[in-house]
Enzyme design. Structure first.
Site, PDB file in Angstrom:
ATOM      1  N   TRP A 191       0.834  -1.205   0.000  1.00 36.91           N
ATOM      2  CA  TRP A 191       0.000   0.000   0.000  1.00 36.91           C
ATOM      3  C   TRP A 191       0.865   1.250   0.000  1.00 36.91           C
ATOM      4  O   TRP A 191       0.505   2.267  -0.602  1.00 36.91           O
ATOM      5  CB  TRP A 191      -0.900  -0.006   1.237  1.00 36.91           C
ATOM      6  CG  TRP A 191      -1.759   1.224   1.384  1.00 36.91           C
ATOM      7  CD1 TRP A 191      -3.008   1.423   0.875  1.00 36.91           C
ATOM      8  CD2 TRP A 191      -1.424   2.429   2.090  1.00 36.91           C
ATOM      9  NE1 TRP A 191      -3.477   2.661   1.217  1.00 36.91           N
ATOM     10  CE2 TRP A 191      -2.523   3.312   1.962  1.00 36.91           C
ATOM     11  CE3 TRP A 191      -0.312   2.848   2.814  1.00 36.91           C
ATOM     12  CZ2 TRP A 191      -2.537   4.573   2.541  1.00 36.91           C
ATOM     13  CZ3 TRP A 191      -0.319   4.112   3.381  1.00 36.91           C
ATOM     14  CH2 TRP A 191      -1.421   4.956   3.249  1.00 36.91           C
ATOM     15  N   HIS A 192       2.027   1.177   0.668  1.00 33.90           N
ATOM     16  CA  HIS A 192       2.876   2.359   0.794  1.00 33.90           C
ATOM     17  C   HIS A 192       3.559   2.747  -0.511  1.00 33.90           C
ATOM     18  O   HIS A 192       3.966   3.908  -0.670  1.00 33.90           O
ATOM     19  CB  HIS A 192       3.930   2.140   1.883  1.00 33.90           C
ATOM     20  CG  HIS A 192       3.404   2.348   3.262  1.00 33.90           C
ATOM     21  ND1 HIS A 192       2.741   1.367   3.969  1.00 33.90           N
ATOM     22  CD2 HIS A 192       3.421   3.430   4.076  1.00 33.90           C
ATOM     23  CE1 HIS A 192       2.380   1.846   5.142  1.00 33.90           C
ATOM     24  NE2 HIS A 192       2.778   3.090   5.246  1.00 33.90           N
ATOM     25  N   GLY A 193       3.725   1.840  -1.428  1.00 35.92           N
ATOM     26  CA  GLY A 193       4.368   2.228  -2.674  1.00 35.92           C
ATOM     27  C   GLY A 193       4.682   1.053  -3.570  1.00 35.92           C
ATOM     28  O   GLY A 193       4.762  -0.101  -3.134  1.00 35.92           O
ATOM     29  N   PHE A 205       2.021   8.557  -1.199  1.00 39.19           N
ATOM     30  CA  PHE A 205       1.303   7.311  -1.042  1.00 39.19           C
ATOM     31  C   PHE A 205      -0.198   7.487  -1.271  1.00 39.19           C
ATOM     32  O   PHE A 205      -0.918   6.516  -1.288  1.00 39.19           O
ATOM     33  CB  PHE A 205       1.539   6.725   0.357  1.00 39.19           C
ATOM     34  CG  PHE A 205       3.007   6.574   0.698  1.00 39.19           C
ATOM     35  CD1 PHE A 205       3.887   6.073  -0.235  1.00 39.19           C
ATOM     36  CD2 PHE A 205       3.489   6.961   1.927  1.00 39.19           C
ATOM     37  CE1 PHE A 205       5.234   5.942   0.062  1.00 39.19           C
ATOM     38  CE2 PHE A 205       4.841   6.825   2.245  1.00 39.19           C
ATOM     39  CZ  PHE A 205       5.703   6.319   1.301  1.00 39.19           C
TER      40      PHE A 205
END
Length: 477
Positions: free
Chosen positions: A324-326, A477
């Site tokens: 999800w963060h990248g 993000f």
């Protein structure tokens, strides 16, 4: 538009005045906030405002269709449609290039060279956050936790409310929508509290995060030629950079919302005072951790089914959290490391051991608590190296360089002044660890001289260290 910018310093007072001048008309208040939120978002790139409004419209319609469905099959159709389209947009803008490049590298390792088509587009700011707002809403309607919202302005404001739009906290419809639908009254006490939290958030961002970033960027960019001791300093400073940056944003968002009469979800709860990794994740980015718990971990079976089920589900949520963060393998490794770090407490069922505030009944922690906090912080810093590095290879090279004989040499960067500032910052955090934010109650019981002297110290530091506006890390993000 950044919270730490002159444009926001002009924008928000205008919105604040217009908003409270219409405090007798809820419809006008919500309309003003929605227009302000659309303008706020369009300042990044007006074209992506259409994507935001499409996402809002999709989930608004889906919620009503789910509630009006004649049977569960029809309701599930609208739920799946909303989830697939929302995640499809998120995947297209955020992960398309990652998957294409990873697939190309895989084929290249198999001896096959292919031409790939990459997207040259800007990632819409806040897409991960407002997508999760919408997903939680349609899932809650499907699960009958909340009624579908019929007022389009109110629902649009829930998703696009400008304090939380681009970097959270990730709100729930069950928490924020009821506040949107009732009359808000101005409270002097809440306004003062909000201003204090904004002040502390700006201090975290400008004085802590931005100053750490100067050294962190240089150290990570030239890590091959620096001593291991210097790289340790760089990793520790990044830990404070990302904490000051992200929790600083959250403080400003919560303080701004409180000035408008809203109570947003608390996103940070002094995570670097945690005594184990499980406690750290109850205190770091709380709205995301709880989102994954409620909408992924529990639906997967949660802790039911024995240790195997708990281990499997824990790894899934940490890997998904990393992703999800990248769109980079570094984030996936970061998530995997945190899953490994938390495993002993999952296996031995000690993950709920530290639910209270550390040293709740004393001024300072005992020796055991100091060791536990130090060890947890060390694990967290180690994982942050992968989060910050440009690639997994760079992170591994960074770590190899740390564990060399140069680790014993004196660091090449003079950061003693910054260490002193961080110690001051963490001291304030420690003495305020029982409150919602560190300076919520500090000096409130003292006379005005002490209180305003403290405020002026913070304001003076913010002004002194202010320079070029620095984007918040989590905007990517």
């Amino acid at each position: 538009m950044l919270f730490n910018s002159l444009s926001f310093a002009i924008f928000f007072p205008i919105v604040f005045c217009l908003y409270w001048l219409t405090n007798r008309n809820l419809k006008w208040q919500n309309t003003i906030l929605l227009i302000a939120s659309c303008y706020f978002y369009s300042c990044w790139d007006w074209r992506f405002l259409f994507l935001l409004m499409f996402s809002i419209g999709l989930d608004y319609v889906s919620g009503i269709k789910i509630e009006n469905s004649k049977n569960n099959r029809e309701a599930k159709f609208w739920l799946v449609l909303s989830i697939v389209i929302n995640l499809g947009f998120l995947g297209f803008f955020k992960y398309y290039n990652f998957f294409i490049e990873s697939f190309s590298d895989f084929l290249l390792n198999m001896g096959l060279k292919v031409n790939i088509w990459l997207l040259n587009v800007i990632l819409p700011v806040g897409i991960s956050f407002y997508t999760f707002h919408g997903l939680s809403y349609v899932i809650d309607v499907y699960k009958k936790r909340i009624k579908a919202e019929r007022n389009f302005v109110d629902y649009s404001l829930f998703v696009s409310f400008f304090p939380l739009l681009v970097a959270g906290p990730i709100e729930r419809a069950t928490h924020l929508l009821p506040q949107i639908k009732v009359q808000r009254k101005f409270s002097y006490e809440n306004a003062v509290s909000g201003l204090r939290q904004i002040l502390w958030g700006l201090f975290k961002k400008i004085v802590i995060a931005d100053q750490c970033a100067i050294y962190v960027n240089e150290i990570f960019a030239h890590h091959h030629g620096l001593y291991g001791s210097t790289l340790v300093v760089g990793a520790i400073l990044f830990a404070f950079q990302i904490y000051g940056d992200f929790s600083g944003y959250s403080d400003i968002a919560l303080g701004t919302a409180r000035l408008l009469g809203f109570d947003l979800l608390k996103n940070f709860n002094y995570p670097y005072f945690s005594r184990d990794i499980a406690e750290f994740w109850r205190r770091w980015h709380i709205s995301l951790s709880s989102w994954f718990r409620d909408y992924l971990y529990i639906p997967l079976g949660g802790s039911n089914g024995g240790n195997w089920m708990r281990i499997r589900n824990t790894f899934i949520i940490f890997l998904v959290s990393g992703f999800w963060h990248g769109a980079n393998w570094t984030f996936i490794v970061w998530g995997l490391l945190n899953a490994l770090f938390i495993m002993p407490s999952i296996i031995f069922k000690t993950n709920r051991n530290n639910l209270n505030v550390v040293a709740a009944d004393s001024l300072f922690p005992n020796f055991k608590e100091i060791l536990m906090m130090g060890f947890t912080f060390a694990l967290t810093v180690f994982a942050w190296i992968f989060f910050r590095a440009d690639s997994v290879g760079d992170a591994l090279a960074y770590i190899r360089r740390i564990f060399s004989f140069s680790l014993l040499k004196y660091p090449q960067k003079d950061v003693l002044w910054l260490v002193a500032v961080i110690l001051f910052f963490m001291s304030i955090e420690w003495f305020g660890r029982k409150d919602n934010f560190a300076i919520e109650k500090i000096y409130l019981d003292k006379n005005r001289f002490f209180r305003w002297t403290f405020y002026y110290i913070l304001i003076g530091a913010i002004i002194y260290f202010s320079g070029e506006e620095q984007v918040f890390i989590y905007f990517q993000f």
